[in-house]
Write a protein that holds these residues in place. Sequence first.
Motif, PDB file in Angstrom:
ATOM      1  N   ARG A 144      -7.422  -4.810  -3.667  1.00  0.00           N
ATOM      2  CA  ARG A 144      -6.434  -4.568  -4.426  1.00  0.00           C
ATOM      3  C   ARG A 144      -6.801  -4.303  -5.934  1.00  0.00           C
ATOM      4  O   ARG A 144      -6.072  -3.370  -6.665  1.00  0.00           O
ATOM      5  N   TYR A 188       4.692  -0.061  -0.854  1.00  0.00           N
ATOM      6  CA  TYR A 188       3.079  -0.329  -0.799  1.00  0.00           C
ATOM      7  C   TYR A 188       2.833   0.694  -1.811  1.00  0.00           C
ATOM      8  O   TYR A 188       1.891   0.274  -2.616  1.00  0.00           O
ATOM      9  N   THR A 215       3.682  -0.727  -4.987  1.00  0.00           N
ATOM     10  CA  THR A 215       3.064  -2.273  -5.262  1.00  0.00           C
ATOM     11  C   THR A 215       1.714  -2.522  -5.089  1.00  0.00           C
ATOM     12  O   THR A 215       0.957  -3.607  -5.529  1.00  0.00           O
ATOM     13  N   ASP A 263       0.895  -3.998  -2.577  1.00  0.00           N
ATOM     14  CA  ASP A 263       0.656  -5.508  -2.020  1.00  0.00           C
ATOM     15  C   ASP A 263       1.026  -5.317  -0.684  1.00  0.00           C
ATOM     16  O   ASP A 263       1.925  -4.635   0.192  1.00  0.00           O
ATOM     17  N   GLU A 264       0.230  -5.780   0.102  1.00  0.00           N
ATOM     18  CA  GLU A 264      -0.123  -5.775   1.728  1.00  0.00           C
ATOM     19  C   GLU A 264       1.122  -6.372   2.281  1.00  0.00           C
ATOM     20  O   GLU A 264       1.623  -5.719   3.316  1.00  0.00           O
ATOM     21  N   ARG A 265       1.846  -7.388   1.759  1.00  0.00           N
ATOM     22  CA  ARG A 265       3.248  -8.052   1.971  1.00  0.00           C
ATOM     23  C   ARG A 265       4.066  -6.789   2.164  1.00  0.00           C
ATOM     24  O   ARG A 265       5.164  -7.174   3.058  1.00  0.00           O
TER      25      ARG A 265
END
Length: 904
Positions: free
Chosen positions: A48, A522, A525, A527-529
Amino acid sequence: MVLPRSVDDLVAAVAACREVGAPLVTRGGGTSMAGQANGAGVVLDTSRHLTRIVEVDPDRRLARVEPGVVLDDLSAAAAPHGLTFGPDPSSHSRCTLGGMIGNNACGAHSVAWGTTADNVERLEVLLYDGTRFEAGTMPAAAGGGRVGELHARLDALAGRHLSLIRQRLPRLPRRVSGYGLDRLLPEHGRHVARSLVGSEGTCATVLGATVRLVPVPAARALLVLGFPDAFAAADAVPAILPHHPLTVEGINDQLVESLPRAVWGSPREVLPGGDAWLLVETGGDDPGEAAARARELARAVRGDGAVTERIVTEPAEQRVLWRVRTDGAGLATRLPDGSEAWPGWEDAAVPPDRLGAYLRDFQALLQRHGRRGLVYGHFGEGCLHVRIDFDLLSSAGVAAFRRFVEEAADLVVGHGGSVSGEHGDGQARSELLPRMYGAEVVRAFEEFKAIWDPDDRMNPGVLVRPYRLDEHLRFGPGTAGRKLPTAFAYPHDGGSFEQAMRRCVGIGKCRQSTGGVMCPSYMVTRDERHSTRGRAHLLAEMLRGELITDGWRSAEVLDALDLCLSCKGCRTDCPVNVDMATYKAEFLHHHYARRLRPASHYAMGWLPLWARAATVAPGLANALVRSRLLAPALRRLGGIAPQRRLPSFAAEPFTRWFRRRGAGGSGPRVLLWPDTFNNYLTPAVARAATEVLEDAGFRVVLPPRGVCCGLTWISTGQLGVARRVLRRTLGVLGEALEAGTPVVGLEPSCTAVLRGDLEELLPGDQDASRLARRTFTLAEFLGEHAPGWRPPRLRRASISQTHCHQHAVMGFSADQRLLARVGVDNRVLDSGCCGLAGNFGFERGHYELSKACGERVLLPAVRAADPDTLVLADGWSCRTQIAQETGREALHLAELLQLALHAG
């Protein structure tokens, strides 16, 4: 899980774990197939934030990077200097250098440029005990302190086991299993850093790396050799290798047939005959030299089993073929009949001159066990990837899985090979190392591990003192999820939502930061979520009911799905064809069943109804949406972002104009679909399409009454309403369907519903199937039904934004061919989703992400375009986003063709 923002954070995280004795698992992109990144302990994810390319030194051909740097980003930084990092696994768009170091990643070009270990010069490492130093070659004198002790013990280990290492570690290019003890020997430079490569996070944490770069050929050609079967292809490899190709990759007909047609068409159009192929790449200073080397190689190996050959020099055609290979890890997870296939025995390697014999024996092993598998891989280095239809949901199936893997390990060892040739051992294969190396070598591995990590806190259970290979299966006896009733039919998953959730095996292509459509949220962001993979895994957890216990009512799942744009990009871009837009609609349908929905679901989900009501007094409706006093209140009531301008309704809907005008033309009938957007909001598009179709010799007709595809209800998860709307629509179209009248759709998202969602919401309905088969985009229809139509040539330049749903379901190739016929020099933007995505970009709380998606590529490209360059976008959302954020007006293809007619 810890996502350190700096190297100092990473050091502090390790110190915190040391204080309480917690085990550590370091992770890059999390794309490994062998379970290295999901052990017990604190997971350190560097992907990240630790993404800095510290330096590219073109003179010394070196680069210094942090462990979270994605391979494609390093390649892009080195490209201006004519350099690249040699190893290039198929996950190059999202794998990190730290992960590649952990697994000793290889890739298609390792036949020319070696493995990651061959290309690492120094590693900055942190031991669990807090020792931090830069590892390179063994120093002449060990020195003092912990670092000196470590070097002395490594030197002693290598000396003590010198003969054992030389005799028992197979000399083959893809021996990735176990530790690289041979790298400590004098003939390999006594290289400590390279001995760590492939240690899978069990010895030290990588804080940074200095890696070697290699020159990139100025031009490349792809020699494609066709064979009757994979055995013949494997037999031909030894004759190819002396010619020093850049790659020798093997694919088969099953992988080719698995490639989504919407985006790539049929790869067989660029393949020579046969049912198995070798992709052999050559390089040169220019295309002519690269092609000449390919021809020379073809002449040299002609007669060595190849039945056909073709040299591909066009980059676009090369990309089609490489897509088959790079997406193989996903394509192979479904056999041709739709059966699930799994990793587990994933990437064994044998000496290349033994590949043909090994492949025949391996096929016989599959047959003895009653198993099937898709085999492909790095034939030039004897490394085979395979997915096998193991039964991992029953005790008997898991026991059979273990027997197969044990016999397969003995088979590959008998051929002088390695149980892992690329992805490492992890939890999947570490237990097999004694079968490959014997007890003495494994004890030497244990000594190596103890020198670095005496307390066994670094990724325990991997490589030494391993978990059993069937101990932590993601799916196994007792893990079957809840059997929940669904609204969609899931025909490609046996009607099972649970089986659909098993599609995601962690390949992680949705984590790439550039290129393609998937996954826009993704890409913004990081962000894996908010990746396709993250959402798929969360839905799978919901079905298992262990961590997420409230099923469809889960607030956690709702939160993860909130930023899904329902772009459908994953339906095509994901190698395993995860369709998150469908899964989101399914979830919303159940989550809000018998409950009050968000205001936006009523405001935009019911847009067809409100648009129809606005036709009674469009002037009044527009006055309301433009009012400085009332428009903000309407946005609040409708759950609409305050930054968004509300669309205006047309003074006269297209259907009213058409009936007032009367049908024209006397040729074959074609039904023009009057979708909500182009009927009530932008009727000029539908009027232009009418003129174009009539000029092409067709008689345009409309449905006798109002119709709707139900798109807005589908995207907001109101699937019961959507089904009723679709059944009513099929009733209205009964006569046209009976007569076989083709249907032309203008709004890509609506056309995609008729081509895809329709049959999944109304399975078994004959009229639904007929409508799906007879629905075309405008370009598809003109290309198939009016191939001789020649409109005046426009001779203009254009840039085009492909609607996500068109990309996923219909593709854009027909549009490209039509634009070329018209004389338009078109450039398709690799921009992904425009960001508006129907209701998504209008909903409160989504504006910033919606705009950020557009600002990645699309909006800057439109702003930078010459004023004379046409901007082409068939999607209403795309045109709206472009207009609201750039002030430029984009054209629909129908309007561009109309422009050509008038210009002529």
